[in-house]
Write a protein that holds these residues in place. Sequence first.
Motif, PDB file in Angstrom:
ATOM      1  N   LEU A  12      -8.385  18.942  -6.461  1.00 42.55           N
ATOM      2  CA  LEU A  12      -8.447  18.463  -5.088  1.00 42.55           C
ATOM      3  C   LEU A  12      -8.621  19.635  -4.120  1.00 42.55           C
ATOM      4  O   LEU A  12      -9.422  19.562  -3.173  1.00 42.55           O
ATOM      5  CB  LEU A  12      -7.183  17.665  -4.754  1.00 42.55           C
ATOM      6  CG  LEU A  12      -7.144  17.015  -3.382  1.00 42.55           C
ATOM      7  CD1 LEU A  12      -8.260  15.995  -3.237  1.00 42.55           C
ATOM      8  CD2 LEU A  12      -5.804  16.361  -3.158  1.00 42.55           C
ATOM      9  N   LEU A  13      -7.919  20.704  -4.344  1.00 41.55           N
ATOM     10  CA  LEU A  13      -8.047  21.893  -3.507  1.00 41.55           C
ATOM     11  C   LEU A  13      -9.453  22.492  -3.612  1.00 41.55           C
ATOM     12  O   LEU A  13     -10.031  22.928  -2.607  1.00 41.55           O
ATOM     13  CB  LEU A  13      -6.987  22.925  -3.904  1.00 41.55           C
ATOM     14  CG  LEU A  13      -6.905  24.158  -3.031  1.00 41.55           C
ATOM     15  CD1 LEU A  13      -6.487  23.794  -1.614  1.00 41.55           C
ATOM     16  CD2 LEU A  13      -5.921  25.147  -3.626  1.00 41.55           C
ATOM     17  N   VAL A  15     -12.229  20.860  -4.298  1.00 40.40           N
ATOM     18  CA  VAL A  15     -13.153  19.964  -3.600  1.00 40.40           C
ATOM     19  C   VAL A  15     -13.055  20.173  -2.086  1.00 40.40           C
ATOM     20  O   VAL A  15     -14.068  20.231  -1.390  1.00 40.40           O
ATOM     21  CB  VAL A  15     -12.879  18.495  -3.993  1.00 40.40           C
ATOM     22  CG1 VAL A  15     -13.626  17.531  -3.085  1.00 40.40           C
ATOM     23  CG2 VAL A  15     -13.253  18.254  -5.438  1.00 40.40           C
ATOM     24  N   ILE A  16     -11.852  20.315  -1.581  1.00 41.06           N
ATOM     25  CA  ILE A  16     -11.665  20.560  -0.149  1.00 41.06           C
ATOM     26  C   ILE A  16     -12.258  21.909   0.245  1.00 41.06           C
ATOM     27  O   ILE A  16     -12.917  22.035   1.287  1.00 41.06           O
ATOM     28  CB  ILE A  16     -10.168  20.465   0.216  1.00 41.06           C
ATOM     29  CG1 ILE A  16      -9.690  19.025   0.080  1.00 41.06           C
ATOM     30  CG2 ILE A  16      -9.915  20.986   1.624  1.00 41.06           C
ATOM     31  CD1 ILE A  16      -8.186  18.854   0.213  1.00 41.06           C
ATOM     32  N   ALA A  17     -12.055  22.910  -0.583  1.00 34.96           N
ATOM     33  CA  ALA A  17     -12.605  24.232  -0.295  1.00 34.96           C
ATOM     34  C   ALA A  17     -14.134  24.210  -0.306  1.00 34.96           C
ATOM     35  O   ALA A  17     -14.784  24.831   0.545  1.00 34.96           O
ATOM     36  CB  ALA A  17     -12.080  25.248  -1.297  1.00 34.96           C
ATOM     37  N   ALA A  19     -16.072  21.605   0.351  1.00 38.32           N
ATOM     38  CA  ALA A  19     -16.508  20.882   1.547  1.00 38.32           C
ATOM     39  C   ALA A  19     -16.365  21.760   2.788  1.00 38.32           C
ATOM     40  O   ALA A  19     -17.236  21.759   3.663  1.00 38.32           O
ATOM     41  CB  ALA A  19     -15.701  19.600   1.698  1.00 38.32           C
ATOM     42  N   ALA A  20     -15.302  22.524   2.883  1.00 38.50           N
ATOM     43  CA  ALA A  20     -15.101  23.415   4.028  1.00 38.50           C
ATOM     44  C   ALA A  20     -16.158  24.516   4.047  1.00 38.50           C
ATOM     45  O   ALA A  20     -16.682  24.863   5.115  1.00 38.50           O
ATOM     46  CB  ALA A  20     -13.702  24.016   3.992  1.00 38.50           C
ATOM     47  N   TYR A  23     -19.407  23.074   5.243  1.00 33.44           N
ATOM     48  CA  TYR A  23     -19.388  22.726   6.664  1.00 33.44           C
ATOM     49  C   TYR A  23     -19.338  23.961   7.555  1.00 33.44           C
ATOM     50  O   TYR A  23     -20.038  24.055   8.545  1.00 33.44           O
ATOM     51  CB  TYR A  23     -18.189  21.823   6.970  1.00 33.44           C
ATOM     52  CG  TYR A  23     -18.196  21.266   8.364  1.00 33.44           C
ATOM     53  CD1 TYR A  23     -19.099  20.278   8.739  1.00 33.44           C
ATOM     54  CD2 TYR A  23     -17.306  21.752   9.318  1.00 33.44           C
ATOM     55  CE1 TYR A  23     -19.113  19.782  10.021  1.00 33.44           C
ATOM     56  CE2 TYR A  23     -17.311  21.259  10.611  1.00 33.44           C
ATOM     57  CZ  TYR A  23     -18.216  20.269  10.955  1.00 33.44           C
ATOM     58  OH  TYR A  23     -18.221  19.786  12.236  1.00 33.44           O
TER      59      TYR A  23
END
Length: 62
Positions: A12-13, A15-17, A19-20, A23
């Motif tokens: 999960l971390l 995937v968030i990283a 996406a960040a 972006y």
Amino acid sequence: MRLLKVLVALILLAVIALAAYAYFGDMEPSRTETREPIAVGAGDAAPAQTTGDDSPDSGDLD
């Protein structure tokens, strides 16, 4: 069971990283000006004509 929770948290971390980064990261392409000379009017205007004698459809079966 605890190892599974840690693995899910890391995924999960990640995937968030990702996406960040997509972006906020610098994703703009680098642009450079390219100039190439073009020969205008050089060469023959019409393609060369063939007589058809050496074409593969001339009927010669060797």
